[in-house]
Enzyme design. Structure first.
Site, short mmCIF file in Angstrom:
data_model
loop_
_atom_site.label_atom_id
_atom_site.label_comp_id
_atom_site.label_asym_id
_atom_site.label_seq_id
_atom_site.Cartn_x
_atom_site.Cartn_y
_atom_site.Cartn_z
N ASN A 119 0.87 -1.16 0.00
CA ASN A 119 0.00 0.00 0.00
C ASN A 119 0.92 1.23 0.00
OD1 ASN A 119 -1.86 1.98 0.50
ND2 ASN A 119 -2.68 1.07 2.36
N ARG A 142 -2.54 -2.22 -3.39
CA ARG A 142 -3.72 -1.37 -3.26
C ARG A 142 -3.54 -0.24 -4.27
NH1 ARG A 142 -5.83 1.71 2.18
NH2 ARG A 142 -7.68 2.63 1.23
N HIS A 186 -12.46 3.40 -0.42
CA HIS A 186 -12.48 2.49 0.74
C HIS A 186 -13.12 1.15 0.39
CE1 HIS A 186 -12.20 6.07 3.75
NE2 HIS A 186 -11.03 5.48 3.64
N ARG A 238 -9.29 16.46 5.51
CA ARG A 238 -10.10 16.74 4.30
C ARG A 238 -11.46 17.29 4.68
NH1 ARG A 238 -9.58 10.94 1.75
NH2 ARG A 238 -7.67 10.54 2.90
N GLU A 281 -7.86 -4.50 5.08
CA GLU A 281 -7.72 -4.31 3.63
C GLU A 281 -6.60 -5.17 3.07
OE1 GLU A 281 -7.64 -0.43 4.98
OE2 GLU A 281 -9.03 0.35 3.48
#
Ligand code: ADP
Length: 398
Positions: A13, A99, A187, A247, A385
């Site tokens: 990732n 990823r 996600h 964010r 993940e």
């Protein structure tokens, strides 16, 4: 009898200044995965460091590195591979799963990377300019270093391909929609993992209407029906939807026009503001870290938390409308998994849904945290993940 050597899968990732990785051991017919180690190289380009832990949490490596040793991503990959090949000893690395943030409209499932795929993924850079280039750089570097190693791309967007067309459209002239300005959602690997785990705990939820709240530094909600994503709060970019660490989430587009016109901010300045200086950090003026804000008695920290919760509640309302009801709510991600206080605040604001929280189960972070009288069941499930990526990578070899 001939000794069979262990086989390993690597999951990567990659971000702008970090490369996180996980190693899984797999058996000879490639059907099972056992977590082996996780690691990260952080501070690339600034103050690099390498940490690696075994699956049991034992620290195997914890090194501060010099910028001469690891000047950039190429240096980081060289260092990681050197450690890995030494660590795996006689075992073989059979594949690597990445990823990759954006699969665009092309990829609704993981894909084995070849030159054509890589070229197609390059064309998606304008859709995710802050993330996609880093993902692809690492793929290129591994191709140079280990050209025979199969590489698989797993996309954050892929799980949301099942969203109906109406959920993917923005009300702008169709020529922009046709060139790819649509709502993708992110996600996805986390939502896919949770969707695979929940029915094992509660089989009657396999075809249910579920909202998953992935609350981490990045945060979003996803509405799931029959195991498929039908709507999500992140849209064209990972900026949309909930208030996040840095964010902004949902914002009136008129504000962007105002910033550009009145403050003479260009696209880069607006990007920096909305991605890195907004959210919990921007509102609190203190931190993007929820732990720091929860521990603070500064009223601005409290305001940031209040806005975080308020927006979650409003977006839950919107997703319940898209689902036509709700049977379960799941919390995951760093905040969702670890903060009983945030879960409690969300559930109290969403009491209109008929949620009844079991306070002691919530405090103990049990998996199932609602009372038997609650109209919907509420869960806390750790996401994984990396495991999802490892499974996808393995599946492409079966
Ligand atoms: P990322 O989106 O970077 O993967 P994580 O899912 O790791 O992020 O979540 C990071 C967030 O989780 C941070 O805001 C951190 O403060 C928060 N967090 C972690 N542990 C706790 C805790 N015990 N209480 C509250 N927040 C927590």
């Amino acid at each position: 009898m001939e000794k069979t050597l262990p086989k390993y899968l690597l999951v990567i990732n990659a971000g702008s200044s970090s490369i996180k990785f996980a190693i899984y051991q797999t058996d000879a017919p490639l059907t099972h995965l056992t977590a082996d180690a996780t690691g990260q190289i952080e501070g690339i380009g600034n103050q690099p460091s390498l940490t690696i832990k075994s699956a049991e949490g034992l620290v195997l490596v914890d090194h501060l590195l010099s910028i001469d040793e690891v000047p950039d991503h190429a240096g980081a990959i060289a260092l990681m591979l050197a450690w890995l090949l030494d660590y795996l000893a006689e075992g073989t690395l059979v594949a690597v799963g990445h990823r990759v943030v954006h699969g665009g409209q092309l990829y609704s499932a993981p894909v084995l990377i070849n030159a054509t795929v890589l070229a197609e993924l390059e064309t998606l850079i304008p859709l995710a300019p802050l993330h996609q280039p880093h993902n692809l750089t690492i793929i290129h570097l591994l191709l140079e270093n280990m050209p025979a190693l199969p590489q698989v791309a797993c996309f954050d967007t892929a799980f949301h391909h099942t969203q109906p067309d109406v959920a993917q459209r923005f009300a702008i002239p169709r020529c922009f929609t046709d060139e790819g300005v649509r709502s993708y959602g992110f996600h996805g690997l986390s939502y896919e993992y949770i969707t695979s785990v929940l029915p094992k705990l509660e089989p009657k939820l396999s075809h249910a209407r579920i909202i998953i709240a992935h609350l981490g530094n990045g945060a979003s909600l996803c509405a799931i029906h029959n195991g498929q994503s039908i709507a999500t709060t992140m849209g064209f970019s990972p900026l949309d939807g909930l208030v996040m660490g840095t964010r902004c989430g949902n914002i009136d587009p008129g504000i962007l026009l105002y910033l550009m016109d009145h403050h003479k901010m260009n696209a880069h300045a607006v990007e920096q503001l909305l991605y890195y200086q907004s959210g919990l950090l921007g509102v609190s003026g203190i931190s993007n870290d929820m732990r720091t804000l929860l521990a603070s008695d500064d009223p601005h920290a409290q305001e940031a938390i209040e806005l975080f919760i308020y927006r979650i509640n409003r977006e839950i309302g919107s997703l319940v409308a898209a689902l036509g009801g709700i049977d379960a709510l799941v919390f995951t991600g760093g905040i969702g998994e670890h903060s009983a206080e945030i879960r409690m605040k969300v559930c109290h604001q969403a009491a209109w849904l008929g949620i009844e929280l079991d306070d002691s189960a919530n405090a103990a972070a049990a998996k199932h945290i609602s009372t038997p009288n609650s109209k919907l069941s509420v869960w806390v499930l750790p996401t994984d993940e990396n495991l999802m990526i490892a499974h996808h990578t393995l599946k492409l070899f079966l």
